[in-house]
Design an enzyme around this catalytic site. Structure first.
Site, short mmCIF file in Angstrom:
data_model
loop_
_atom_site.label_atom_id
_atom_site.label_comp_id
_atom_site.label_asym_id
_atom_site.label_seq_id
_atom_site.Cartn_x
_atom_site.Cartn_y
_atom_site.Cartn_z
N GLU A 274 45.87 37.58 33.96
CA GLU A 274 47.29 37.21 33.99
C GLU A 274 47.49 35.70 33.95
OE1 GLU A 274 46.07 36.68 38.21
OE2 GLU A 274 45.56 38.08 36.61
N HIS B 173 40.95 36.91 36.32
CA HIS B 173 42.42 36.92 36.39
C HIS B 173 43.02 36.78 34.99
CE1 HIS B 173 43.27 36.98 40.72
NE2 HIS B 173 42.08 36.41 40.82
N CYS C 146 40.67 41.66 39.91
CA CYS C 146 40.01 40.94 41.00
C CYS C 146 39.89 41.82 42.24
CB CYS C 146 40.73 39.63 41.28
SG CYS C 146 39.73 38.46 42.22
#
Length: 245
Positions: free
Chosen positions: A217, A215, A115
């Site tokens: 994660e 994202h 990001c």
């Protein structure tokens, strides 16, 4: 590299005023989801908080790097005045992460930019950003609301590292109101959303220097990008132990 030793992955962090227990003060911190993603992929996470100098020395002690998400990059770093919707500058973090990005590329250290991290990478290499993406797309699908992730489909370019890990098309969770504008000469776009927004890019000539606007994660079921980073970090550590360039 001893195959029993897990590669060490450095994670850049926020530096923000926050409240914790009885304290309200400046904290160096990061969402635990990044640490979990590194752990699930087989690595060990260490935090690299913003500080004055020492980026190259720090990277001599890790096997891979994640440039994490966060606040907007200061537009003055790519020659623009701040838009009223751009967040206040985080000068120390910007400077630290620019230094980390450049030092990682100089070392050919495996790098995953997430990001804001992709935006740092583009600006550090001479590119610029769109300061408010809805002005171009006409909607807010990439950032539906405060603390609410959007879901977009990303088309990936064949014969790229990103596509090798994720396939030709993938659905992702994103949270960004800015995006890459002028592309840095060293970058190659490897993925776009259906509205044309750049969602992934790689650095030419590097073994693993991948940036994504979303994202990864946040998806605990999909470790492919972090697993790719950890695999390359293990190879990097092995070459370093043998004294190979």
């Amino acid at each position: 590299m001893n195959q029993d030793r897990r590669p060490v992955i450095g994670l850049s962090t926020y530096s923000e005023t926050a409240r914790m227990l009885v304290w309200e003060r400046e904290f160096a911190m990061l969402h635990a989801s990044y640490i979990g993603a590194v752990r699930r992929a087989g690595g060990i996470a260490v935090l690299l908080p913003p500080q004055d100098g020492g980026a190259d020395e720090v990277l001599s002690r890790v096997d891979g790097l994640v440039l994490a998400g966060g606040a907007d990059v200061d537009p003055r770093r790519y020659g623009q005045a701040p838009d009223e919707r751009t967040s206040r500058p985080r000068t120390l973090r910007d400077e630290w992460e620019f230094a980390l990005a450049r030092a990682a590329l100089d070392r050919d250290l495996p790098l995953l930019a997430v990001c804001r991290g992709l935006q740092i990478l583009n600006v550090a290499l001479g590119g610029s950003l769109h300061q408010h993406l809805p002005d171009l797309t006409g909607d807010e699908r990439h950032q539906p609301g405060p603390g609410t992730f959007g879901t977009v489909e990303v088309n990936l370019e064949p014969e790229t590292c990103t596509a090798a890990l994720l396939g030709s098309r993938t659905q992702v969770r994103c949270y960004h109101h800015q995006a890459l504008a002028d592309l840095a000469p060293a970058l190659r776009v490897t993925g776009r959303a259906d509205d044309g927004t750049v969602e992934a890019a790689e650095v030419h000539g590097k073994l693993f220097a991948v940036g994504v606007q979303w994202h990864p994660e946040e998806d605990s079921e999909d470790t492919r990008l972090f697993a790719g980073l950890v695999t390359e970090a293990r190879r990097y550590a092995g070459r370093r132990e043998k004294g190979a360039p």
